[in-house]
Design an enzyme around this catalytic site. Structure first.
Site, PDB file in Angstrom:
ATOM      1  N   HIS A 193      -3.506  -5.258   1.193  1.00 16.64           N
ATOM      2  CA  HIS A 193      -3.394  -5.820   2.684  1.00 16.64           C
ATOM      3  C   HIS A 193      -4.025  -7.447   2.909  1.00 16.64           C
ATOM      4  CE1 HIS A 193      -2.172  -1.897   4.151  1.00 16.64           C
ATOM      5  NE2 HIS A 193      -3.463  -1.325   3.342  1.00 16.64           N
ATOM      6  N   CYS A 248       0.796  -1.036   0.062  1.00 19.58           N
ATOM      7  CA  CYS A 248       0.134   0.020   0.132  1.00 19.58           C
ATOM      8  C   CYS A 248       0.670   1.252  -0.076  1.00 19.58           C
ATOM      9  CB  CYS A 248      -1.023  -0.020   1.215  1.00 19.58           C
ATOM     10  SG  CYS A 248      -2.407   1.026   1.055  1.00 19.58           S
TER      11      CYS A 248
END
Length: 482
Positions: free
Chosen positions: A428, A331
């Site tokens: 994630h 991310c």
């Protein structure tokens, strides 16, 4: 079994007193007894969040409590989430969606509107479930935050519910914590507390008896339960990074502990892996050699990138790659791998652009719209399935994306370097799927037969804390008020 409380609130004398685990344990115990129970936290402040089935965002702790109750996480379980972006400001998320970025002072004035969102969610849950177990935030003794409080006694007073107060004996001063908390409350708030829970006790319980008797005489309230200190739990932490590991393996993985690191639960599977030595490197610490470096997610990518470079990570990563090491960016960490990060709208702070590490041929622009989605797919570099969630404000573009890391619902996602040393992704939870974890570690150079099933470890830990918390449920059922 009929549970006598339509709503019961769990508050703590301090942060990290054990509110989250007590709520999770009560949810698991009530579920086991056939009660339709739901967890609820009016306001949460955390950088660890989860994506819900209804496409929103809530605190990670409430997602864990939902699992304990046998439910899919829903935005009504945590209607107000604050994600700090600086020392004095935070992103305000209402019913799972970003509402605004506010300073702490501005949020104090916004609380009246936030309370309406809290009560809306509370009423919806009350119409669906027999029991609501509510988690407070921080401590109700924070007198500077009492005005317009929606997280602790302000909520309890608004819905007229009883409260149990949890105190952590392991950190010391447990009796002072309880007495001091009561002294900071109003008369009506003190009357709401039906009893105390002493958490994380270890040793001979007989040595505690005189203190418990003194506490009950001083307060006129019962100690409902003394809960043991449990080692080796595998539960999603809300904020504090778990730095210990039961057995350190030979394969070294290091992660810079960014000031605004988000979703560090991405690394729980690695922390539990018997062949992995996972280390979080804090400010000022020497950066050790490792087989794999992982740049984590961030709530403030440009700010954390500046911190990373100031700590010497730029030169270290160049040396790490030169000697054949592997590098993963997740991310915000993925965004840092590119040539630059642009924030034209001031999404994460002052508008502007930052030069990034320049390790992947791509560039990222931060956007106002946040992508929130549970996803699944396959690894592009191995025959393995993967699942996780995306939670980010930004889009990346460039030639690096032509060699993806994953295929998510048929679309390419992430990037890999042509030399096979760097992998980046917005995904994630990529290590939580056992086959994906094994494939990623194999890509990084670890051949291991060990598999870590995080879902199973989480379920086993929830059952452990539920069994240890059974005396509390029994005490609640015996209370005269019940």
């Amino acid at each position: 079994m009929d549970f006598p409380y339509a709503t019961l609130m769990v508050q703590g004398t301090t942060s990290d007193a054990g509110k989250t685990t007590v709520v999770a344990a009560l949810c698991r115990l009530l579920k086991q007894r056939g009660v339709r129970v739901v967890p609820f936290k009016p306001q949460n402040m955390a950088l660890n969040s989860a994506v819900t089935a209804d496409g929103g965002e809530i605190g990670r702790a409430q997602a864990l409590q939902a699992v304990a109750a046998g439910l899919q996480p829903h935005t009504d379980m945590n209607p107000v989430l604050l994600k700090p972006s600086s020392e004095t400001g935070a992103q305000v998320i209402i019913h799972g969606k970003v509402r605004a970025d506010m300073s702490a002072r501005d949020y104090q004035h916004y609380k009246a509107q936030a309370m309406q969102a809290v009560l809306e969610s509370y009423r919806r849950l009350g119409a669906q479930y027999e029991a609501i177990i509510v988690e407070g935030a921080g401590s109700p003794a924070e007198v500077n935050l009492r005005a317009r409080d929606i997280a602790n006694m302000g909520f309890a007073e608004a819905v007229d519910c009883p409260v149990i107060l949890v105190a952590d004996i392991d950190r010391g001063g447990v009796f002072a914590h309880i007495i001091g908390t009561l002294a900071c409350l109003s008369e009506s708030e003190r009357a709401r507390i039906v009893g105390f829970v002493i958490n994380r006790f270890r040793g001979d319980i007989a040595l505690l008896d005189s203190g418990l008797e003194w506490l009950e005489r001083q307060t006129g309230k019962p100690v409902l339960a003394v809960l043991p200190y449990l080692q080796g739990l595998f539960l999603d932490a809300e904020d504090a990074v778990e730095s210990t590991q039961a057995a350190r393996g030979a394969f070294r993985v290091v992660v810079p502990q960014l000031p605004r690191m988000s979703n560090h639960t991405d690394f729980d599977a690695l922390r539990a892996h018997p062949d992995v030595d996972l280390q979080f490197i804090q400010q000022g610490q020497a950066i050790p050699p490792a087989e794999l470096v992982i740049l984590p997610g961030s709530k403030n990518t440009r700010g954390d990138l500046d911190w990373l470079l100031a700590q010497g990570w730029g030169a270290h990563l160049a040396k790490h790659l030169r000697y054949g090491g592997k590098l993963i960016g997740i991310c915000g960490g993925f965004q840092m791998l590119g040539r630059g990060v642009d924030d034209p709208h001031g999404v994460e702070g002052a508008a502007g652009s930052s030069a990034a590490l320049g390790l992947l041929d791509m560039r990222t622009e931060l956007t106002r719209e946040k992508r929130l989605q549970q996803v699944s797919g396959v690894c592009d570099f191995a025959d393995a399935g993967v699942a996780g969630y995306e939670i980010h404000m930004g889009t990346s573009s460039g030639a690096a994306l032509q060699l993806p890391a994953f295929r998510i619902d048929g679309r390419p996602e992430g990037a890999r370097s042509p030399d096979g040393q760097i992998l980046g992704s917005y995904l994630h939870g990529m290590f939580d799927t056992p086959q994906a974890c094994a494939a990623l570690l194999r890509w990084a150079g670890l051949e291991s037969e060990a598999r870590v099933d995080t879902a199973q470890l989480r379920e086993e830990s929830l059952d452990r804390i539920a069994e240890a918390t059974r005396p509390l449920l029994d005490a609640l059922l015996r209370l005269p008020a019940a």
